[in-house]
Write an enzyme that holds these catalytic residues in place. Structure first.
Site, mmCIF file in Angstrom:
data_model
loop_
_atom_site.group_PDB
_atom_site.id
_atom_site.type_symbol
_atom_site.label_atom_id
_atom_site.label_comp_id
_atom_site.label_asym_id
_atom_site.label_seq_id
_atom_site.Cartn_x
_atom_site.Cartn_y
_atom_site.Cartn_z
ATOM 1 N N HIS A 259 0.830 -1.207 0.000
ATOM 2 C CA HIS A 259 0.000 0.000 0.000
ATOM 3 C C HIS A 259 0.864 1.256 0.000
ATOM 4 C CE1 HIS A 259 -3.898 -2.085 1.523
ATOM 5 N NE2 HIS A 259 -3.777 -2.114 0.220
ATOM 6 N N ARG B 205 -15.703 24.206 3.298
ATOM 7 C CA ARG B 205 -16.413 23.091 3.937
ATOM 8 C C ARG B 205 -16.456 23.323 5.448
ATOM 9 N NH1 ARG B 205 -12.889 20.312 0.131
ATOM 10 N NH2 ARG B 205 -14.089 19.292 -1.510
ATOM 11 N N ARG C 183 -20.226 27.071 2.735
ATOM 12 C CA ARG C 183 -21.321 26.110 2.772
ATOM 13 C C ARG C 183 -21.692 25.845 4.227
ATOM 14 N NH1 ARG C 183 -20.297 20.334 0.186
ATOM 15 N NH2 ARG C 183 -19.045 20.048 2.066
ATOM 16 N N GLU D 134 -27.574 19.338 -6.000
ATOM 17 C CA GLU D 134 -27.067 17.989 -5.747
ATOM 18 C C GLU D 134 -28.098 16.907 -6.022
ATOM 19 O OE1 GLU D 134 -24.287 17.955 -2.053
ATOM 20 O OE2 GLU D 134 -25.824 19.461 -1.635
ATOM 21 N N ASN E 100 -20.586 15.173 -7.408
ATOM 22 C CA ASN E 100 -20.482 13.831 -6.827
ATOM 23 C C ASN E 100 -21.864 13.332 -6.406
ATOM 24 O OD1 ASN E 100 -17.781 14.315 -7.143
ATOM 25 N ND2 ASN E 100 -17.377 14.731 -5.010
ATOM 26 N N ASP E 101 -22.582 14.132 -5.612
ATOM 27 C CA ASP E 101 -23.915 13.714 -5.179
ATOM 28 C C ASP E 101 -24.916 13.762 -6.326
ATOM 29 O OD1 ASP E 101 -23.805 12.803 -2.576
ATOM 30 O OD2 ASP E 101 -23.842 14.811 -1.719
ATOM 31 N N ARG F 195 -22.332 6.135 -4.713
ATOM 32 C CA ARG F 195 -20.967 6.265 -5.231
ATOM 33 C C ARG F 195 -19.952 5.540 -4.361
ATOM 34 N NH1 ARG F 195 -18.910 11.383 -2.742
ATOM 35 N NH2 ARG F 195 -20.628 12.360 -1.631
#
Length: 844
Positions: free
Chosen positions: A464, A571, A608, A705, A728-729, A739
């Site tokens: 990894h 965010r 947001r 969204e 994305n949403d 997703r």
């Protein structure tokens, strides 16, 4: 069998006081994760059968059992809280698993005084595990008398095939058909984590069977311990109430490769890359190419610190509490690391780490040590060391390297238990790191502006650590000659990750040649950064505002340095994470002000409001359990449900109104009513005297969204100042594909024509009312998607900070007219594959 309404009365198994299940001081019971029913604070010590039926489960610690009735109802009786840690002390079973019992028969006798002293609580739970078979629960209250009082009345909605149900639950396991394993590297950590997570959703005991070998399907370590290979015939064996469904689901998941995409297995970069390089001179130290690239820098030797822990612990309950707290904190730390990885596929490596923290076999082993009087740290170290050694002894290179993942997770938890802060790797500019081993956590937290590359004496191309190095673009060599550990700090070297060689004592000519190659690679990036300060204007004069997605002031400053024209997404939820209580107004205002100061008064700041719920819970904001949380309380719905917390955040945001071009953005808006309610709260705060000094032109907008918002964009545009599309949403809701789902994630493609049409509808609705549209989701940072977004009418791209220079440079090479023609063409296509093929041709 037809549905028949039937009543079933559950008689008190003990004498005592009845307590609502929601009041039990254990969230597993209080939130009804095990089942629904009632709790009882007992005054007697003989647990009686509350129903007639068959004992289908008797826990080895003798503190809990399950009786299945003739109608197939599973009645779970659990004596006390955290009594499993007593390992049977104070409990005497009077029945055996598989035995039939009558109402009032003694099941378990227990020492009330002893259990009360050593357990967290004596509260005894009477639960119905298969709640789907019950139409209505009617719990009683007050005083209960053992064997006489009815404590719970059930109205059954469905009669099961009792004989079949009892037969399965009693241990007659079912076995599915063999599945040929498609994974190129077998069930290594990531597919094992996906499989274990899915298996845990079922009540049944689940085993993976390969020939004579079996493994617990709910344990990542056990699955990896099977050392599977491609083509192995794997069967799923299940014993329990949902055995048939579990076998179907897990077998299908195995057949699909547990969601592993072709090429996603941690293979070496090339076929020959796993072969150890052969040195041709004394100045060459050879290893295995783990990540390609070239670097010229100076050696920094890194050694992991030893962590000491005491062997003896306090009470088992106290040590168990310490272990649980450390496991919880470790999960939170890994979540932060995941957020710093731009590539979701690489974040899945840390998903596997989080799954290891919940591995039942691993935690059970640690709990066993705690119950024997060991400290949480000592017991945990013994547990993870044993499991890592088990994997490292396997005749499989890939699984041997997964032992490093277990030791990484283990050390993280051990550091928390020992109160030792994990050392950060602090190096000077231009460093080449040398270490015996690096963990994935070490690699993910490297300062990639200072670390040019690294070598480890352990590991290989499939580790990894190697995967992360490749994702970061850091040259790396694993399994290098141990002589590298003797190189002095500051030694000038050339690292060729592509060849798997570290050159010590390079000549001036060799250094110059290497530096020339490095310079060519960096020239393009530097050219992009040099032009990043200029506005992003297309060749035919259309300005596209390129702004940054950030979490804090530090990232905002980095964004400005990279050419960001503002912040398109702050965010705010990162202020609310990793803490026991919500931040107050002053703390929030200070954080928002720091971001505003980093931008200056002439740049746009879009904040947001709190976006939690669904996949982003808060520990101090317990949301009700939901069958589908992605369609439940999340985004603005949580804020509207918690008006005081919402008002506190809005007051804090509005306090920075005079410092920047402030925009407030609400997440997950689906209806006009939600937008209006949120706007009314903002208006009320603005109207309060001295509540929000500053600009009177604060803008209020929403994230697009969900399809309802895109379809009604024109109506929303009449009442909102701007839109920002969360691709994305929007993708997952448009395609009805989670997703994060292991089988569907690769199909949830934002470039699907249906998603592009949603974006087109949004832009058309906004244009009719003169409002601007941004994109703050992952597509804004995707160079393949940018021409389409511009062609559809997007005015702003809010991207990850490192991507800003490249995105601005791309915009400057594009023609708006060509982008519009391209967008018109691809929205009429049928599949995302066709769209991607066209965009690839356009890029060429």
């Amino acid at each position: 069998m037809p549905t028949v309404a039937t009543r079933l009365e559950i008689v008190a198994p003990l004498s005592g006081v009845l307590v609502p299940l929601e009041s039990v001081p254990d969230p597993v019971f209080a939130q009804k994760m095990v089942g629904d029913g009632v709790s009882l604070d007992p005054t007697t010590g003989d647990l009686l059968a509350p129903v007639a039926g068959t004992v289908t489960q008797l826990h080895k610690a003798h503190h809990a059992l399950t009786i299945t009735t003739g109608q197939g109802i599973e009645v779970l009786l659990h004596i006390g809280i955290d009594t499993v840690m007593l390992k049977g002390e104070g409990f005497t079973p009077k029945v055996r698993q598989g035995e039939k019992v009558d109402v009032g028969q003694i099941l378990i006798s227990f020492d009330v005084d002893l259990v009360a002293r050593k357990a967290a609580s004596l509260l005894t739970q009477i639960l119905i595990a298969n709640v789907d078979k019950v139409a209505r629960f009617v719990p009683a209250s007050g005083i209960a008398v053992a064997g006489q009082s009815v404590v719970l009345t059930l109205e059954l909605s469905e009669l099961a095939d009792a004989a079949a149900t009892v037969d399965v639950i009693a241990g007659n396991a079912l076995t599915g058909a063999a599945v040929s394993l498609p994974n190129p590297s077998g069930l290594h950590a990531r597919p094992a984590a996906v499989l274990a997570a899915e298996a845990k959703k079922f009540k049944s005991d689940l085993r993976l069977v390969r020939g004579a070998d079996e493994a617990n399907a709910k344990s990542v370590v056990a699955i990896m311990g099977l050392a599977t290979q491609r083509g192995d015939a794997i069967k799923v064996k299940a014993s329990g109430p949902d055995a048939n469904e579990a076998i179907r689901t897990i077998s299908a998941l195995l057949a699909d490769g547990c969601g592993e995409k072709p090429g996603a297995a941690p293979d070496a970069p090339a076929a020959a890359a796993a072969v150890r390089a052969t040195p041709v001179s004394a100045n060459e130290l050879a290893g295995v190419s783990a990540s390609p690239g070239l670097a010229v820098g100076r050696i920094v030797q890194y050694r992991q610190e030893m962590i000491d822990v005491a062997e003896a612990g306090e009470t088992p309950a106290r040590e168990r509490s310490k272990l649980d707290a450390a496991l919880h904190e470790a999960r939170a730390q890994i979540e932060v690391l995941k957020s710093q990885l731009a590539d979701p596929a690489k974040a899945q490596i840390l998903d596997a780490h989080q799954e290891l923290l919940a591995d039942p076999d691993l935690t059970d082993l640690a709990i066993e040590g705690v119950s024997q009087g060991k400290s949480a740290g000592f017991a945990w170290r013994a547990a993870f060391s044993q499991y890592a050694s088990r994997l490292e002894a396997l005749d499989n290179a890939l699984l041997r390297e997964r032992g490093n993942d277990i030791r990484d997770v283990g050390r993280r938890v051990l550091s928390l238990l020992a109160g030792v802060k994990q050392a950060q790797i602090v190096v000077a500019q231009g460093s080449i790191l040398i270490a015996e081993e690096l963990t994935p956590s070490d690699t993910a937290s490297l300062d990639r502006g200072k670390v040019l590359g690294f070598c480890t004496t352990t590991g290989g191309a499939t580790s990894h650590v190697a995967i992360l190095a490749r994702s970061f673009g850091i040259p790396a060599v694993c399994g290098i000659d141990e002589e590298a550990l003797n190189l002095e700090d500051g030694t000038l070297v050339v690292l060729d990750g592509s060849k798997g060689i570290l050159y010590r004592n390079p000549s001036d000519a060799e250094i110059a040649q290497a530096q020339e190659r490095v310079a060519r690679q960096a020239a393009k990036r530097e050219e992009e950064l040099a032009g990043a300060a200029a506005p992003a204007v297309t060749t035919d004069g259309q300005h596209i505002e390129v702004v940054a997605n950030v979490r804090n002031a530090q990232e905002a400053r980095a964004g400005v340095a990279n050419g960001a024209e503002g912040v398109g997404l702050l965010r705010s939820e990162f202020l609310f994470d990793d803490r026991d209580t919500a931040p107050d107004e002053e703390e929030q205002a200070t954080a928002y002000a720091a971001v505003a100061a980093a931008l200056g008064s002439e740049r746009t700041l879009v904040i947001r409001t709190l976006d939690v719920g669904g996949d982003k819970p808060l520990p101090y904001l317990p949301l009700p359990r939901e069958d589908n949380p992605f369609l439940g309380l999340r985004g603005v719905r949580v804020s509207l449900d918690q008006p005081e917390m919402f008002r506190t955040q809005l007051r804090a945001i509005l306090r920075v109104a005079r410092m920047a071009k402030l925009h407030i953005m609400f997440p997950m808006i689906a209806t006009l009513e939600e937008l209006r309610e949120a706007k009314s709260i903002v208006a009320a705060i603005l109207a309060e005297e001295d509540a929000a000094p500053g600009r009177s032109d604060v803008r209020v907008g929403l994230m697009i969204e969900v399809p309802s918002a895109a379809v009604m964009a024109e109506q929303f545009a009449r009442e909102a100042d701007f839109f920002s599309i969360g691709t994305n949403d929007l993708t997952q809701y448009t395609l009805a594909m989670d997703r994060g789902h292991p089988k569907l994630a690769r199909k949830a493609d934002g470039l699907h024509p249906s998603v592009l049409k949603m974006i087109a509808l949004t832009c058309e609705g906004a244009r009719k009312h003169g409002k601007w549209v941004g994109v703050c989701g992952g597509m804004a940072s995707d160079t393949m998607a940018v021409p389409v977004l511009i062609g559809l009418g997007v005015d702003e791209l809010s991207v990850s900070v490192p991507a800003i220079p490249a995105i601005k440079a791309l915009v400057k090479r594009l023609s708006l007219a060509e982008c519009r023609l391209l967008a018109q063409e691809v929205v009429e296509m049928g599949t995302a594959t066709e769209v991607r093929a066209r965009l690839a041709a356009f890029a060429d």
